[in-house]
Design an enzyme around this catalytic site. Structure first.
Site: not given
Ligand code: SF4
Length: 394
Positions: A55, A85, A144, A172, A174, A310-312
């Site tokens: 991403c 991750h 991010c 996690h 985040e 990795s959550s996603n």
């Molecule tokens: S929040 Fe996390 S998954 Fe979403 S764009 Fe940013 S780094 Fe990527």
């Protein structure tokens, strides 16, 4: 002296572009994208989701880490933990001489102003940031923008006297960072709920109260210090970890809205309930692409590539699993043979080996996607391995 902070890169983008391409690009994946996201060979057809892999946040974080290494060749460059991750990417960074505070023998207490510290895409807690600040380290902040957006919302909740209800995993990085923003210096409170079941328990308390001690024990690790459910669930604002399953997050938000309405009545809602969907657009795009793939293509099985923590990636696998056999694998080596596969079962914790994953004869159609922390070169290796295994007896 206040620490030096780099938030917009280190002016070496072009200098590291070649190394990044060498490490993470795949010509094969680029060719598949140009062929309508389809790969056909012998009895095998692969349909790739139209959005997958790195991403924008991960792309930027990895780019800045390589830039930091190049900019400070003679100073220690340290990551606070995994940058993302994905074990392959983390190993590549170790190979560049970047150290990880999470590794054995490393400690934040040993950092000095000579150290260059990279903050990961999912951010760090306020406490860690303050400690790095005290130590005078040079910081390369790759947090991010989508995570910063969540922080903006929970800080506003706290300032307005609302408790942040965060749909996420309390362990996690985040969510820990977001929770620290929601409760910094005791200025606000938070409750983290993992799933519908936990949300339902909290909603039940909102509607009718309950045993305070049982509640505090139940959510022991997922509450701000001094949390009082009788006081701190009277005004709530919903937010979520950026990588959760979007449909589940929306449903949980609606569960809390309904509970607050039942308890306080519609007229009180504006004063007591707020909600922001903080799923990031990259997560949403990847989930939408998987939904479209499942909808449009008849598939025999689905392969989802990404780190097991990795959550996603786990959520992409969760979307596929009810409809067809789904295998969440970390890399091509997990495809042990045409008979056996190593994978993380959906909803499970540990890697397992399953047999009979690849249909033995006739045409086979496989859906493929990868999480936001998975580079294209790993996807390319999986495609080649699938081709070899499916067409062994050609
Ligand atoms: S929040 Fe996390 S998954 Fe979403 S764009 Fe940013 S780094 Fe990527």
């Amino acid at each position: 002296m206040p620490p030096l902070i780099f938030r917009k890169g280190l002016d070496l983008k072009h200098e590291v572009a070649g190394t990044l391409a060498e490490s993470y690009h795949s010509d094969l994946v680029a060719a598949i994208k140009d062929s309508e996201y389809q790969y056909a060979s012998g009895r095998l057809t692969i349909h790739l989701a139209r959005e997958f892999g790195f991403c924008y946040g991960v792309d930027r974080a990895v780019d800045y880490a390589y830039q930091a290494r190049k900019r400070f060749p003679d100073r220690p460059v340290v990551l606070t933990g995994e940058i993302i991750h994905n074990p392959h990417v983390n190993d590549q960074l170790r190979a560049q001489g970047i150290r990880f505070l999470s590794d054995a023998g490393e400690s934040i207490d040993a950092l000095t102003p000579n150290d260059v510290v990279i903050l990961p895409a999912f951010g760090v807690t306020m406490e860690m940031l303050e400690e790095l600040d005290r130590r005078g380290c040079t910081l390369v902040d790759t947090t991010c923008g989508s995570v910063l957006n969540v922080w903006k919302n929970v800080k506003r909740y706290a300032a307005d006297g609302f408790t942040s209800v965060i749909h996420g995993k309390y362990w996690h990085e985040e969510t820990r960072a977001t929770a620290s923003q929601a409760s910094h210096e005791g200025n606000g409170h938070y409750l983290v709920v993992l799933n519908r079941d936990e949300a339902e328990e909290a909603c039940r308390y909102i509607r009718g109260g309950g045993d305070r001690t049982v509640f505090l024990t139940r959510f022991e690790n997922a509450l701000s210090r001094g949390f009082d459910p009788d006081r701190d669930l009277q005004r709530i604002g919903c937010a979520n970890q950026t990588t959760m399953l979007s449909s589940e997050s929306l449903e949980i938000g609606e569960m809390f809205r309904a509970a607050m309405r039942d308890r306080y009545g519609e007229a009180e809602m504006a004063a007591r309930f707020r909600a922001f969907d903080t799923i990031c657009s990259a997560t949403q795009d990847r989930q939408d692409a998987v939904a479209a793939l499942l909808d449009e293509q008849p598939l025999d099985l689905m392969i989802v590539i990404g780190g097991y923590n990795s959550s996603n990636t786990c959520n992409l696998a969760r979307m596929c699993e009810p409809g067809l056999p789904t295998y969440h694998i970390a890399e091509a080596g997990c495809l042990m043979s045409a008979f056996e596969i190593r994978h993380k079962p959906v909803g499970g914790k540990d890697e397992a080996v399953s047999a009979g994953w690849l249909p033995a004869g006739g045409e086979v159609v496989i859906g493929l996607t990868s999480g936001a922390s998975t580079p294209d070169n790993l996807v390319g290796m999986v495609v080649r391995r699938l081709d070899d295994l499916a067409n062994l007896s050609r």
